[in-house]
Design an enzyme around this catalytic site. Structure first.
Site, short mmCIF file in Angstrom:
data_model
loop_
_atom_site.label_atom_id
_atom_site.label_comp_id
_atom_site.label_asym_id
_atom_site.label_seq_id
_atom_site.Cartn_x
_atom_site.Cartn_y
_atom_site.Cartn_z
CE1 TYR A 17 121.97 -9.26 2.33
CE2 TYR A 17 123.68 -9.98 0.80
CZ TYR A 17 123.07 -10.29 2.28
OH TYR A 17 123.72 -10.91 3.15
CD GLU A 39 124.13 -16.53 4.14
OE1 GLU A 39 124.23 -17.37 3.44
OE2 GLU A 39 124.31 -15.30 3.49
CD1 TRP A 47 121.97 -13.18 -2.12
CD2 TRP A 47 121.55 -14.51 -0.79
NE1 TRP A 47 122.01 -12.40 -0.86
CE2 TRP A 47 121.69 -13.21 0.00
CE3 TRP A 47 121.22 -15.78 0.23
CZ2 TRP A 47 121.50 -13.16 1.45
CZ3 TRP A 47 120.97 -15.57 1.37
CH2 TRP A 47 121.08 -14.30 2.14
#
Length: 186
Positions: A17, A39, A47
């Site tokens: 990512y 998000e 995350w």
């Protein structure tokens, strides 16, 4: 201050990512909607949890196709709440569905989410937060800030000495056109 650049290298989820998506300019409608949804799902969580659940989230939400998600009803909410592969938070699921509906209306007016964002650039981070809160739901400062940083509209995704920063720089992300000094005032 810790940087994503410090934890991502070599990590099976963070690494790809960080190296291939985070901070890169993004304009594809479906991809922007996915990033915004991720998000939202991340709020209050790590995350890493979101990245691990990303494939299941994409499958459960029809590849984050805004038109399909906007058509979801109570049966879909029940289906999603029963799916152990995703983040099962009703408020977040409802926010994703409502935001898909709002995104479709916004796209009728501006052509796309990317065009809407570009039409308002540049703004300070507080200005972006106010703007997003006026059009979408579940838009706290962290959600908006991380979303915009992840798509190249706010600086800070990578340190200047990060190899990915050098790859992003030639792509001319919007924050570089205005200058990082503008955002330092925010």
């Amino acid at each position: 201050m810790s940087w994503y650049c410090d934890i991502a290298p070599g990590h099976p989820f963070h690494g790809p990512y960080h190296d291939q998506e985070y901070g890169f300019p993004l304009t594809d409608q479906r991809a922007l909607f996915e990033r915004l949804c991720l998000e939202i799902f991340q709020a209050g969580l790590s995350w890493l949890i979101v990245l691990k659940k990303r494939p299941s989230l994409a499958l459960a939400f029809d590849g984050f196709d805004p038109a399909k998600v906007a058509a979801y009803g109570e049966a879909d909410i029940a289906r999603l709440m029963a799916d152990a592969g995703i983040i099962r938070n009703r408020r977040k699921i409802e926010a994703v569905i409502e935001n898909a509906r709002r995104l479709l209306r916004l796209s009728e007016e501006f052509g796309s989410l990317a065009a809407w964002i570009a039409a308002h650039h540049p703004l300070t981070k507080p200005g972006w937060i106010k703007l997003f809160k006026s059009r979408f739901v579940f838009m706290g400062g962290e959600v908006v800030g991380e979303f915009l940083m992840s798509i190249g509209y706010l600086p800070g995704a990578h340190r200047a000495d990060c190899p990915v920063f050098a790859r992003i720089h030639p792509l001319d992300p919007p924050w570089m056109r205005v200058g990082a000094e503008f955002y330092a005032k925010a």
